[in-house]
Design an enzyme around this catalytic site. Sequence first.
Site, PDB file in Angstrom:
ATOM      1  N   HIS A 296     -19.191   9.166 -25.422  1.00  0.00           N
ATOM      2  CA  HIS A 296     -17.731   9.269 -25.546  1.00  0.00           C
ATOM      3  C   HIS A 296     -16.958   8.034 -25.089  1.00  0.00           C
ATOM      4  O   HIS A 296     -15.730   8.056 -25.108  1.00  0.00           O
ATOM      5  CB  HIS A 296     -17.236  10.534 -24.829  1.00  0.00           C
ATOM      6  CG  HIS A 296     -17.465  10.520 -23.332  1.00  0.00           C
ATOM      7  ND1 HIS A 296     -16.744  11.299 -22.468  1.00  0.00           N
ATOM      8  CD2 HIS A 296     -18.354   9.829 -22.564  1.00  0.00           C
ATOM      9  CE1 HIS A 296     -17.156  11.089 -21.224  1.00  0.00           C
ATOM     10  NE2 HIS A 296     -18.135  10.208 -21.262  1.00  0.00           N
ATOM     11  N   HIS A 297     -17.663   6.967 -24.675  1.00  0.00           N
ATOM     12  CA  HIS A 297     -16.932   5.729 -24.338  1.00  0.00           C
ATOM     13  C   HIS A 297     -16.910   4.748 -25.501  1.00  0.00           C
ATOM     14  O   HIS A 297     -16.329   3.671 -25.386  1.00  0.00           O
ATOM     15  CB  HIS A 297     -17.553   5.036 -23.119  1.00  0.00           C
ATOM     16  CG  HIS A 297     -17.529   5.886 -21.890  1.00  0.00           C
ATOM     17  ND1 HIS A 297     -16.371   6.443 -21.410  1.00  0.00           N
ATOM     18  CD2 HIS A 297     -18.527   6.291 -21.060  1.00  0.00           C
ATOM     19  CE1 HIS A 297     -16.653   7.161 -20.324  1.00  0.00           C
ATOM     20  NE2 HIS A 297     -17.958   7.089 -20.100  1.00  0.00           N
ATOM     21  N   CYS A 298     -17.562   5.095 -26.611  1.00  0.00           N
ATOM     22  CA  CYS A 298     -17.613   4.175 -27.742  1.00  0.00           C
ATOM     23  C   CYS A 298     -16.568   4.567 -28.777  1.00  0.00           C
ATOM     24  O   CYS A 298     -16.440   5.741 -29.128  1.00  0.00           O
ATOM     25  CB  CYS A 298     -19.007   4.206 -28.377  1.00  0.00           C
ATOM     26  SG  CYS A 298     -19.211   2.948 -29.647  1.00  0.00           S
TER      27      CYS A 298
END
Length: 339
Positions: A142-144
Amino acid sequence: RPHRTELYEDPPLGCWPIVYSPDYNITFMGLEKLHPFDAGKWGKVINFLKEEKLITDDLIVQAREATDEDLLVVHTRRYLNKLKWSFVVATITEIPPVAFLPNFVVQRKVLKPLRTQTGGTIMAGKLAVDRGWAINVGGGFHHCSSDKGGGFCAYADITLAIKFVFERVQGVSRATIIDLDAHQGNGHERDFMDDPRVYIMDAYNRYIYPGDGFAKRAIKRKVELEWGTEDTEYLQKVHTHVEGALNEFKPDIVVYNAGTDILDGDPLGGLAISPQGIVKRDEVVFRAARSRGIPVLMVTSGGYQKRTARIIADSILNLHSLGLLGRERPACALGSPSL
């Protein structure tokens, strides 16, 4: 017209909508030990589920690697080209020595597992709509976002799964992301910043990575937690806000990012949730979605202690015992042993 993809071919009807491949696990020259991540946790989850006789190899859906064409549904060509530089991958995965490896090794040993997990999430999106639920034993990067990786996340699998179902599955035009990893999910938040079809609820430790103030503007329901938050307060907040989110916006699919880095003692999460608290949390989300007849796709995301694999397996076993995964055990493809 959407491109042709193997990720949307139907698996045998009898299989459980649990998606996994042995290719998920990252193992080479001990380098994976330089990151607090347990790079073999996905295989361990599957082994625990086999030991408990919930699944056998031929009852799970084999994840396939996402191709460049699949990834380009969300990612820019420029971003995918950047991953051809080992130092870029070293920065994203937070494993510095990766910078010194030839890129073909990095592609095979680091990025292929992440691409396979990403393919698994995309596959699980369609399966969730078809079966009412699906679990990708990996994924949750979920950080990309479309043009930037970070925090061990090289591909935007949550964004991809949602864009795929929007484009390819009839009747699916609204999605809710429930992100309960200890970290803010700034990747999908940036990707869906101005998209009214996607409602984001995010509960995270407000003091840790990534602290992305811009991305926070995309969160419709923000639950900012203090250091050391414990079970009672946490579960009450999760329950209130999951119910509130699903009452406020009626989605066609819920994507649930079920990070286990909220576990007490996690070196990166800074929260203090017990193993039982994590199992209960997953139950709250599944109960809320299933009682409303909303398909739910779960990905496992962060979790940086050796004991998280056991907790994920226990949670899946608990969901099954409560009938939240559909009551029947499937008889898989013809001629294979049933459980």
